[in-house]
Scaffold this active site. Structure first.
Site, PDB file in Angstrom:
ATOM      1  N   SER A  18      71.120  42.413  74.480  1.00  0.00           N
ATOM      2  CA  SER A  18      69.982  41.856  75.233  1.00  0.00           C
ATOM      3  C   SER A  18      69.070  41.067  74.289  1.00  0.00           C
ATOM      4  CB  SER A  18      69.202  42.948  75.960  1.00  0.00           C
ATOM      5  OG  SER A  18      68.505  43.763  75.055  1.00  0.00           O
ATOM      6  N   ASN A  19      69.001  41.475  73.037  1.00  0.00           N
ATOM      7  CA  ASN A  19      68.186  40.716  72.080  1.00  0.00           C
ATOM      8  C   ASN A  19      68.854  39.397  71.706  1.00  0.00           C
ATOM      9  OD1 ASN A  19      65.648  42.285  71.231  1.00  0.00           O
ATOM     10  ND2 ASN A  19      67.255  43.844  71.362  1.00  0.00           N
ATOM     11  N   LEU A  91      75.011  47.448  55.858  1.00  0.00           N
ATOM     12  CA  LEU A  91      75.500  46.413  54.937  1.00  0.00           C
ATOM     13  C   LEU A  91      75.399  46.917  53.489  1.00  0.00           C
ATOM     14  CD1 LEU A  91      73.799  43.472  56.824  1.00  0.00           C
ATOM     15  CD2 LEU A  91      76.269  43.897  56.662  1.00  0.00           C
ATOM     16  N   ASN A 105      66.148  42.704  60.405  1.00  0.00           N
ATOM     17  CA  ASN A 105      66.664  43.712  61.326  1.00  0.00           C
ATOM     18  C   ASN A 105      65.585  44.089  62.329  1.00  0.00           C
ATOM     19  OD1 ASN A 105      68.441  45.846  62.275  1.00  0.00           O
ATOM     20  ND2 ASN A 105      67.080  47.280  61.232  1.00  0.00           N
ATOM     21  N   HIS A 107      64.280  47.141  64.685  1.00  0.00           N
ATOM     22  CA  HIS A 107      64.410  48.606  64.764  1.00  0.00           C
ATOM     23  C   HIS A 107      63.509  49.134  65.890  1.00  0.00           C
ATOM     24  CE1 HIS A 107      65.491  52.539  63.248  1.00  0.00           C
ATOM     25  NE2 HIS A 107      64.236  52.895  63.436  1.00  0.00           N
ATOM     26  N   VAL A 147      68.064  51.692  53.613  1.00  0.00           N
ATOM     27  CA  VAL A 147      68.173  51.479  55.072  1.00  0.00           C
ATOM     28  C   VAL A 147      66.796  51.574  55.762  1.00  0.00           C
ATOM     29  CG1 VAL A 147      69.243  52.330  57.204  1.00  0.00           C
ATOM     30  CG2 VAL A 147      70.526  52.384  55.052  1.00  0.00           C
ATOM     31  N   ASP A 148      66.410  50.506  56.460  1.00  0.00           N
ATOM     32  CA  ASP A 148      65.142  50.409  57.204  1.00  0.00           C
ATOM     33  C   ASP A 148      63.911  50.464  56.299  1.00  0.00           C
ATOM     34  OD1 ASP A 148      66.519  50.195  59.624  1.00  0.00           O
ATOM     35  OD2 ASP A 148      66.487  52.356  59.969  1.00  0.00           O
ATOM     36  N   GLU A 177      60.717  44.345  72.488  1.00  0.00           N
ATOM     37  CA  GLU A 177      61.521  43.849  71.365  1.00  0.00           C
ATOM     38  C   GLU A 177      61.840  42.353  71.499  1.00  0.00           C
ATOM     39  OE1 GLU A 177      64.206  47.572  69.773  1.00  0.00           O
ATOM     40  OE2 GLU A 177      65.037  46.286  71.308  1.00  0.00           O
TER      41      GLU A 177
END
Ligand code: GAR
Length: 198
Positions: A18-19, A91, A105, A107, A147-148, A177
């Site tokens: 959807s993004n 990644l 990214n 989130h 990560v994040d 989002e």
């Protein structure tokens, strides 16, 4: 100069997309002056059909140890920004180093909380609700080997409703989002444009 060479995006997905659709729509409407060069999935993902319907080259890569290297091979020199829009593979550190500042990214939480390995999709919303949080939201950030953990580019908060469920929270967050992701890319493009001109 920049008008002649549109900003080139690759969108990486694992699911519904959807993004990705929000980005396709924003490019079509002229809201985002960019071109989506391709969409890549790491599994069978409905989003690939959205890309195909929009005439965007799209393909699925095998989810194995070489996935980061393969993405690099496909995209090196071809895109200005890689957008992880619900992409669930991690990644490699080497990839993150090569592409520093060029991968973002999305989130579904207010990072730095509720991020890291294992926090994705509905698992995030379940944890937020179980911890009795009053707020959650969405974050767009740079991708780094942690990560994040990369620098935050844009974030939007929302309040949880009484009786909120992981499903209802997911729906509410997905609605915020889409504009957040488009806005974050616009912001990066403007910053880079400013650097080119200056
Ligand atoms: C989005 O909610 C995104 O925040 C989340 O996956 C969903 C993808 O939705 N990403 C993560 O959980 C990454 N840790 P979409 O396929 O409909 O765009």
């Amino acid at each position: 100069m920049r008008d002649e060479q549109p900003f080139r995006l690759a969108v990486l997905i694992s699911g519904r997309g959807s993004n990705l659709q929000a980005l396709i729509d924003a490019v079509r409407s002229g809201q985002l002056r960019a071109r989506i060069e391709c969409a890549i999935a790491d599994r069978k993902a409905y989003g690939l059909q959205r890309a195909a319907a929009a005439g965007i080259p799209s393909f699925q890569l095998k989810r194995d140890e070489q996935i980061s290297e393969n993405i690099h091979r496909w995209l090196a020199g071809r895109v200005d920004l890689i957008v992880l829009a619900g992409f669930l593979s991690i990644l490699s550190a080497e990839f993150c180093k090569k592409w520093v500042g060029k991968v973002i990214n999305l989130h579904p939480a207010l990072l730095p909380q509720y991020g890291g390995k294992g926090f994705y999709g509905k698992r995030v919303h379940r944890a937020v609700i179980e911890n009795g949080e009053k707020e959650s939201g969405a974050t767009v950030h740079y991708v780094t080997a942690g990560v994040d953990k990369g620098e935050i580019i844009a974030q939007q908060r929302l309040r949880l409703s009484p009786g909120e469920s992981p499903d209802s929270l997911q729906q509410k967050i997905q609605r915020i989002e889409h504009p957040l992701l488009v806005g974050a890319i616009q912001k990066l493009m403007a910053e880079r444009g400013a650097r080119i001109v200056g």
